[in-house]
Structure formats: C-alpha cells, structure tokens
Design a protein around this motif. Structure first.
Motif, short mmCIF file in Angstrom:
data_model
loop_
_atom_site.label_atom_id
_atom_site.label_comp_id
_atom_site.label_asym_id
_atom_site.label_seq_id
_atom_site.Cartn_x
_atom_site.Cartn_y
_atom_site.Cartn_z
N GLY B 215 0.98 -1.42 0.07
CA GLY B 215 0.46 -0.31 -0.09
C GLY B 215 1.51 1.27 0.35
N LYS B 216 2.24 1.44 -0.38
CA LYS B 216 2.49 2.46 -0.35
C LYS B 216 2.82 3.78 -1.48
CE LYS B 216 6.66 -0.14 -2.91
NZ LYS B 216 7.84 -0.67 -2.37
N HIS B 217 1.98 2.81 -2.18
CA HIS B 217 1.32 4.04 -3.33
C HIS B 217 0.46 4.40 -3.02
CE1 HIS B 217 5.19 3.00 -4.89
NE2 HIS B 217 5.40 2.24 -5.58
N GLY B 218 -0.16 4.59 -2.15
CA GLY B 218 -2.15 4.54 -1.99
C GLY B 218 -3.08 3.22 -1.62
N TRP B 219 -3.78 3.49 -1.73
CA TRP B 219 -4.57 2.71 -0.66
C TRP B 219 -5.51 2.38 -2.04
CZ3 TRP B 219 -6.50 3.80 5.18
CH2 TRP B 219 -5.06 3.74 5.07
N GLY B 220 -5.65 2.81 -2.87
CA GLY B 220 -7.13 2.35 -4.10
C GLY B 220 -7.08 0.60 -4.70
N LYS B 221 -8.16 0.49 -4.58
CA LYS B 221 -8.90 -0.34 -5.17
C LYS B 221 -8.18 -2.53 -4.11
CE LYS B 221 -10.00 0.49 -9.39
NZ LYS B 221 -9.94 1.62 -9.67
N LEU B 222 -7.38 -1.57 -3.27
CA LEU B 222 -6.80 -2.83 -2.23
C LEU B 222 -8.02 -3.23 -1.21
CD1 LEU B 222 -3.21 -1.50 -1.24
CD2 LEU B 222 -4.04 -3.35 -3.16
N PRO B 223 -8.21 -4.63 -1.56
CA PRO B 223 -9.24 -5.47 -0.59
C PRO B 223 -9.39 -4.70 1.49
CG PRO B 223 -8.02 -7.03 -0.90
CD PRO B 223 -7.36 -5.18 -1.67
N PHE B 224 -10.43 -4.12 1.54
CA PHE B 224 -10.66 -3.51 3.24
C PHE B 224 -11.91 -4.90 2.96
CE2 PHE B 224 -12.90 -1.75 6.40
CZ PHE B 224 -11.41 -1.34 7.48
N VAL B 225 -11.58 -5.62 4.08
CA VAL B 225 -12.35 -6.90 4.95
C VAL B 225 -13.88 -6.58 5.64
CG1 VAL B 225 -13.56 -8.93 5.54
CG2 VAL B 225 -11.86 -8.24 3.91
N PHE B 226 -13.95 -6.15 6.37
CA PHE B 226 -15.03 -5.87 7.82
C PHE B 226 -16.37 -6.42 7.98
CE2 PHE B 226 -18.68 -2.77 6.08
CZ PHE B 226 -18.43 -2.68 5.00
N ASP B 227 -16.50 -6.51 9.72
CA ASP B 227 -17.92 -7.58 9.41
C ASP B 227 -18.53 -6.43 10.67
OD1 ASP B 227 -20.04 -8.97 10.53
OD2 ASP B 227 -18.67 -10.56 11.06
N LYS B 228 -19.32 -5.68 10.73
CA LYS B 228 -20.45 -4.76 11.65
C LYS B 228 -20.48 -5.86 12.65
CE LYS B 228 -21.87 -1.15 8.62
NZ LYS B 228 -22.83 -0.50 8.82
N VAL B 229 -19.62 -6.08 13.61
CA VAL B 229 -20.30 -7.69 14.83
C VAL B 229 -21.20 -7.02 15.59
CG1 VAL B 229 -18.90 -8.82 16.03
CG2 VAL B 229 -18.22 -8.98 14.46
N ARG B 230 -21.26 -5.82 16.35
CA ARG B 230 -22.39 -5.48 17.34
C ARG B 230 -21.87 -3.55 16.85
NH1 ARG B 230 -21.51 -7.41 23.51
NH2 ARG B 230 -19.90 -5.55 23.01
N VAL B 231 -23.10 -3.29 16.38
CA VAL B 231 -22.89 -1.74 16.18
C VAL B 231 -24.74 -1.87 16.67
CG1 VAL B 231 -22.69 0.37 15.12
CG2 VAL B 231 -21.32 -1.68 14.89
N THR B 232 -24.98 -0.51 17.45
CA THR B 232 -26.47 -0.60 18.23
C THR B 232 -26.75 0.72 16.97
OG1 THR B 232 -25.26 1.91 19.32
CG2 THR B 232 -26.29 -0.69 20.00
N GLU B 233 -28.10 0.75 16.67
CA GLU B 233 -28.35 1.20 15.55
C GLU B 233 -28.80 2.79 15.49
OE1 GLU B 233 -28.62 0.33 12.31
OE2 GLU B 233 -27.08 -1.33 13.18
N ASP B 234 -28.96 3.20 16.84
CA ASP B 234 -29.68 4.15 17.06
C ASP B 234 -28.41 4.74 17.74
OD1 ASP B 234 -29.33 3.10 19.29
OD2 ASP B 234 -31.97 3.40 19.61
N GLY B 235 -28.33 5.97 18.37
CA GLY B 235 -27.62 6.99 18.90
C GLY B 235 -26.22 7.33 17.97
#
Lengths: 382, 382
Positions: B215-235
């Motif tokens: 990623g030294k030349h930028g993060w363009g198109k590089l995969p970022f995996v995420f899982d919102k395991v526990r996030v309250t929908e309000d607030g």
C-alpha cells in the motif's frame, strides 16, 4: 508417503536405474543409459566426418562399453562465446523439422523470418497449414530425409523422441548433417543422439525456454539454451551450426551456452519445482475469492499456466531428468519441516500450560505478569 | 509425515481443541473458545448501550454457556451495503491506536489524511515519531483511555492481541466506544471482543488486506474486509462506525463486507496456502539461475515476500484460524497425489517391460511396431 517413491531413488531418469539395478538387467536390451554422465561413444576425429553415413546404430552397447566411455567435454556456461557472424555463409539453410505440432510450427516461424527454408514431417497431416505458410510438408520422415536438409530439428515430445530418432533413415542424409533437438531435458537427447547418429553427423542440443504463449509477442530477451555437443571445427559444419544458432540470436533471444548436464541440474531445481508446485496446487482446485491477495493471484496464474501444458510434459521432466527425484524429495522434506515448525509451537503451548497449572504464575489485577506480559496463553506465546 | 500433525486435527485454532478434548480440560480455566462458530455472549438490545460501562469481564464462561450461546448474525458478503455518507457527522473522529508498530503507523497515515485525530499507545517508545507526525503518544493504554477516544483500534500482533485486549481499562472509556481490530484472522478477535468488552461497546472486526509494502503507493482498489459485529443502530455509534469505515472507503479501498466466519474460511484457502507455499519454498533455499522461467521467477518473488513477514504472523494464521489445519492436510494430500501419479507411470513402464520380455512384440527393420509406434520403451509410453 516418501516410501511410495523412495524405492525408485535414481529413477528420475528411469534408464539410469535400469543399468544400476541387477534385478532389471532385462531392460538393458533396449534401454541405453541416456541420462548417464558419460557419452555412449567416444567422439570421432574430424576425419571421420567424411566417412559415408552408416545405417542406424544397433541397440545400446553392453554395460562394459558404458563404463569405458569417454566423457563429453562440456562448456562451462559461464562465458558463452559470441557467435561469429562473419563465419555465417550467405546461403540460406534448408531446415527439416521432424514433429510439426504447435511447438514445431512456432519454431518454423522464426526460421522463416530469418530467411531460411523449412521442410516439415509429422505423423499428423499438416499439409494445409504448410501450404498456407510456404513450407514443404512430407507425410514421412523418409521422404523428408531424401531432400537432404542441412539441419534436422527434432521437435517431438520428450516421451516420443527416442522412437522418432531411431526411425530416422540416416543413410539418406548427407554425412555432415546437423541434428538438433529442442527438448526441456538435455542429457537424455544428448546421449541418445550420440549413440544413434553416425559419427560424422553434427549434434546441437538446445532448449528454447519459451513457447507459443510466452513468445507470442516476439523472442526478445527470452532464454535460448544450447550445447554444441559434437560439431567438427573445420569444413562447413561449424559454419552451418553458427548459421542455425544465429536464427535465435537474430530473433533477440538471450543465448545461454551451457552443458546438457548443467542445464538438467538447473532445470530440476527451477522448472521442475515450478511445474510440481503448479501440479500440486491444481489438485487443490483453488478458486478466486472476494479477498484474493496479490500473492494468491500469482499462485492461481501459475496453476493455470502449468495445467495448460500436458501431464506428459511434466512426467517427461520428471522421468528424463536424473536430478528430478532428488528435487521432489527435497520439496517433501521442506513441507515436512514447515509442519514440524508449526506443530513444535503447539507442543510448546501445551507444555507451558502443564507447567503453569502445577505452579500458577502470580498476576496483578490487570492480568499482567511480573514480566509485563499478559497471563493469557496466547500472550505467553510471545 | 501426516501423523506428525494428524493427532492435532482441529488444532488449527488450538483453543477449539482445548474444549473438544476431555484430556485437556485444565485449559478451560483460561482459554475461551475464541474460534468457535458461536458468540460467547448474546447481543444485548440497543437499550443496553446506555448502561454504564462495566469493568473487564471475568475469564471465559463454562462450557455450558458456550453450548447455549446465540449465533452472531453475519452479513452474507454478497452485496455489501453502501456506506451512508449522509450519516457521517462532520466532527472529526478521535481515534486511539493500541500497538503502534509498522502497521499501526501505516494505518495512522490514512486516518490523518482523512482529517481525523490520532492518539497512540505502545510498549515501545514512539514519542519522537509521533511528535514529527502530529500524533499524541501515550506510554500506557491506561493514559490513552483517559482521553476517551471515539474509536479504539487494536493494531497488535495476532499472538499478543488477547493480552492487550484483556489489559484495556474499559471503565475509563465512554460506554458507547467502538473497538476495532485489524488482524489477519477474524473469528478469534470477534469472539475475544464479544467476551471481554462491556455490552454497550461497539465492535467492528476488520482486515485491511494490504500493508506498508503493497500500500505504499496508495490504498486504491486494495481490499478492506470488515464485519460490523456489534453496532447499535440508533444513537451516535452507527454514525461513528460509518465515519470510521469511510476512512478506508475515501482512501479508495475495495470495501468487502463479510462475516468473520466467511473471512477465515476464504483466508485459510488462499492467504494461508500462499504463506505455506512461500515457507516451504524458503526451506529449499531457491536461487536464481541463468535459465529462470517466468513461472520460477514468480515463485522466487513469492518466497521473498513471505519470509519478509515474521514467522509469528504465519504461525498466527495457522493457530488462530480453525480452517488452517484442514488446508494444510489438503496440501499434503495434493502433494502425495502428484507423487503417486508420477510413480504410477513408472510402474506402468516396468510392467510393460516385464510383459514384453515374456512375449516380445514383433518389429519391422525400421524399428516400428505394427501399430506404427517405435518398439523403444520411451515410445511405448505414448
């Protein structure tokens, strides 16, 4: 797992074992030691080049002759001599290609681009293709040899080459004809040609390390390995040899002069290992994922390229290179070493648990040990 | 070879085996089943998000609670929902990074480029680096937590993460703080955070599948995996979650929303296999040769890249991914299958010789059989 092949140790080139094992003496009838590190017949003096060609040699000589054979002087490969362009005559070569599949046709293209004439013979009928490409096609090697080409280039597969070479009617060719091959293994064809060809014939073993796919945009900088196994220094043979090699030099290849023995040692540790990794990964039926890393994508491409070649080629790289079995064993030991490194850490993990269960390590309320590390098992792996 | 690890079957994530084996019950004291496919605690209703933060949870609950636990609802990963930019508040985030080695510093760069404030804590002293990069540095996680950052990003190694997380003084943080990780395995941190964090805390498990080199030349198109395991929908928690994820989206990453379970299954078959091939090849001490093929050069590069990572990382990919042992076994079986295919051909070769010795096949003078093939053994392999 290892034992499944270990009793074949030395069979990387099967015929070699045929001679080394008394229990397989019946193989001596028709399997000469094509992978031995010695020639099957001493090199004749140049004078012999003028002798009339003889009919095909009889099957391999007895073991004693192998033991007394004279080693072939090989080039070091460290400093390949430049080809003497001045020595190349202006008369185009007439080059006969035996075995005109994809690779033979691919090589013919370069030969024609350099202004030489191509004659081709193959078991399959390529007459239409040849008619479209200004190539004379012959349905039999006999008919091709009656045309007496300057160079006979064997473009058959590794597995079929012995049969193809033994069937060539050498007596129909000129006594100073040059015979060359393009196989991915080199000691096998070197020793086969030294045994079967009449003594006056020139022998050049080559390995164009590219093909229709990697060379489709030109041959520039692609490696072309060659070994002038037997070329008489006077007369026209040496000039024709340079003229033949200049085809690849003029096409831009990186010319690598190297002995057949050196080639097979390098190739087993590089090309054979690469094909083996590709074959192993193909067994895993790897798929592209939504989270491919760049490294994983190179493995997917390697696997695709490997299986696009026939298994016969891979098997040929194994059975006809005396160094391949050792490399396969090295790869297995390396895999086992990595497993041991992983399992060793797991053993440490368990032993630490057993010891600390007997004598718990005191921790402060934050869960930190006196050494500042967490008391958790994972942290203790640090 | 196989037996050297087979008795560890299931130990791909060691703690899982700790629970499955009665003989290792002593491990239950302090090794929760971080790789189990269920959460260690049911998700609390949003109302719980307003409850005051509690001190760190006690060590893992007994086996029964694991069996009764409620599965975490996971995203399919097929169609990641677009992040609602409208929901992102204008106030910059205050992001605390725990573990400020190369990767933590690398991530901090993107966070700052997106206009957010970075606070950092690490066992090593990075005060000079932080002074040069406008980052507030703290010598202890306690001091960092007293600043009550909006998001706490754990950037420790796989092996040290459990100790790091257990040492966080959650009672000093706001009750709706978001805690995220960046490990190359995901079920382990998901279950660890679900067990250790107070119920109101948000949990986002991520895997930026790139680093300082790729990623030294930028993060363009590089995969970022995420899982919102526990996030309250309000607030504000959901807004801060989107704001945190938008850092990577705005940097051009290919955002891949995927459950931790899916990630680990994909990663074992791709990233772990890739690292294993690199580790195995590194044991062979491969060298560049004068006749490298393009495929061989990709293996040399893969090996170089793999060993540039620590063995601790590779071991973490193995021990903390429950799917890794199965993949290692598959690789071993694939290797054995290829050896069997090679040795099988050799057996055929020998059997043909034995049969033909007993009943020689008639040949004509040219050495050709009735079927047109050469009588030579190599040709008979066709």
């Amino acid at each position: 797992m290892a034992s499944s092949l270990r009793h074949f140790a030395g069979l990387g080139c099967f015929p070699a074992a045929a001679f080394s094992s008394g229990s397989t003496c019946f193989l001596r009838r028709d399997i000469p030691n094509f992978c031995a590190f010695v020639a099957l017949r001493p090199i004749r003096p140049p004078a012999a080049a003028t002798a009339p060609a003889k009919p095909p040699a009889s099957p391999s000589p007895p073991m004693e002759e192998h033991r007394q054979a004279v080693p072939i002087p090989c080039h070091s490969g460290d400093s390949p001599p430049a080809l003497s362009a001045a020595a190349v005559p202006k008369t185009p070569l007439r080059l006969g290609i035996v075995g005109f599949g994809n690779f033979g046709q691919f090589i013919a293209g370069g030969v024609q681009r350099q202004g030489h004439a191509v004659l081709a013979a193959s078991r399959s009928d390529y007459s239409d293709y040849c008619a479209r490409h200004d190539i004379r096609f012959f349905r039999s090697v006999d008919a091709l040899c009656e045309e007496q080409p300057d160079v006979l280039l064997i473009c058959s597969s590794i597995l079929s080459t012995e049969g193809v070479v033994r069937a060539i009617p050498f007596h129909k060719l000129r006594p100073d004809t040059i015979v060359a091959d393009v196989l991915s293994v080199k000691e096998f064809p070197r020793n086969l040609l030294l045994e079967v060809l009449p003594p006056g014939f020139g022998i050049i073993c080559t390995h164009p390390m590219f093909g229709p796919e990697s060379g489709k945009h030109g041959w520039g900088k692609l490696p072309f390995v060659f070994d002038k196994v037997r070329v008489t220094e006077d007369g026209v043979q040496v000039a024709k040899c340079d003229q033949f090699l200049s085809i690849f030099e003029q096409e831009g290849c990186r010319m690598v002069e190297m002995s057949c023995t050196e080639h097979d040692r390098y190739a087993a540790g590089s090309q054979f290992i690469t094909h083996t990794i590709g074959r192993v990964l193909s067994q895993l039926n790897l798929k592209s994922t939504p989270i491919n890393t760049k490294g994983y994508e190179t493995l997917l491409q390697l696997t695709k390229n490997t299986v696009s070649d026939s298994f016969d080629l891979y098997h040929g790289l194994f059975m006809y290179n005396i160094n391949a079995t050792e490399q396969l064993d090295n790869l297995e030991m390396a895999f086992e070493k990595v497993r041991q490194m992983l399992s060793g850490r797991l053993h440490d993990f368990i032993r630490k648990q057993i010891v600390e269960r007997a004598a718990p390590v005191p921790t402060d309320p934050s869960g930190k040990l006196a050494n500042g590390l967490s008391s958790s098992p994972a942290a203790r792996l640090l």
